[in-house]
Scaffold this motif. Sequence first.
Motif, PDB file in Angstrom:
ATOM      1  N   ARG A  27      74.381  18.811   2.522  1.00 17.83           N
ATOM      2  CA  ARG A  27      75.635  19.064   3.255  1.00 17.83           C
ATOM      3  C   ARG A  27      75.769  20.545   3.597  1.00 17.83           C
ATOM      4  NH1 ARG A  27      77.297  15.613  -0.759  1.00 17.83           N
ATOM      5  NH2 ARG A  27      78.462  17.209  -1.890  1.00 17.83           N
ATOM      6  N   LEU A  32      78.371  22.015   6.371  1.00 17.69           N
ATOM      7  CA  LEU A  32      79.596  21.295   6.010  1.00 17.69           C
ATOM      8  C   LEU A  32      80.167  21.853   4.715  1.00 17.69           C
ATOM      9  CD1 LEU A  32      78.411  17.666   6.754  1.00 17.69           C
ATOM     10  CD2 LEU A  32      79.912  19.085   8.162  1.00 17.69           C
ATOM     11  N   GLU A  34      83.151  20.925   2.014  1.00 22.01           N
ATOM     12  CA  GLU A  34      84.132  19.923   1.605  1.00 22.01           C
ATOM     13  C   GLU A  34      85.499  20.567   1.420  1.00 22.01           C
ATOM     14  OE1 GLU A  34      85.160  17.797  -2.463  1.00 22.01           O
ATOM     15  OE2 GLU A  34      83.167  17.235  -1.763  1.00 22.01           O
ATOM     16  N   THR A  63      75.040  13.492  10.161  1.00 24.43           N
ATOM     17  CA  THR A  63      75.635  12.153  10.040  1.00 24.43           C
ATOM     18  C   THR A  63      74.706  11.069  10.572  1.00 24.43           C
ATOM     19  OG1 THR A  63      76.818  12.244  12.158  1.00 24.43           O
ATOM     20  CG2 THR A  63      77.988  13.048  10.200  1.00 24.43           C
ATOM     21  N   LEU A  68      70.771  11.005   5.036  1.00 26.90           N
ATOM     22  CA  LEU A  68      72.129  10.605   4.670  1.00 26.90           C
ATOM     23  C   LEU A  68      72.216   9.097   4.466  1.00 26.90           C
ATOM     24  CD1 LEU A  68      75.067  11.253   4.099  1.00 26.90           C
ATOM     25  CD2 LEU A  68      75.502  11.087   6.563  1.00 26.90           C
TER      26      LEU A  68
END
Length: 87
Positions: A27, A32, A34, A63, A68
């Motif tokens: 991630r 990315l 969180e 994604t 993933l």
Amino acid sequence: MTHLLVRHNVADFAKWKPVYDGHLAARQKAGLQEKNLLRSVDNPNEVVLLFEAEDLKRARAFTESSDLREAMQKAGVVGKPDILFLS
């Protein structure tokens, strides 16, 4: 700022969480960060995640990645997740 919202159901949150935590480096590589990890009050195996995305192109690639998909399968994600890009 672009955000990524993911909602999915898992077979067992207690089994899903360690796999999710173990996928942190992927991630981060995708840019990315969180912001929220939430669970439904009515169904604790329904998970909603909100991320800030540095780069929309990298976030989309993440994604759509087989990495993933494999992590989600290993973690026990049930069905197809809802994935939304928001600004």
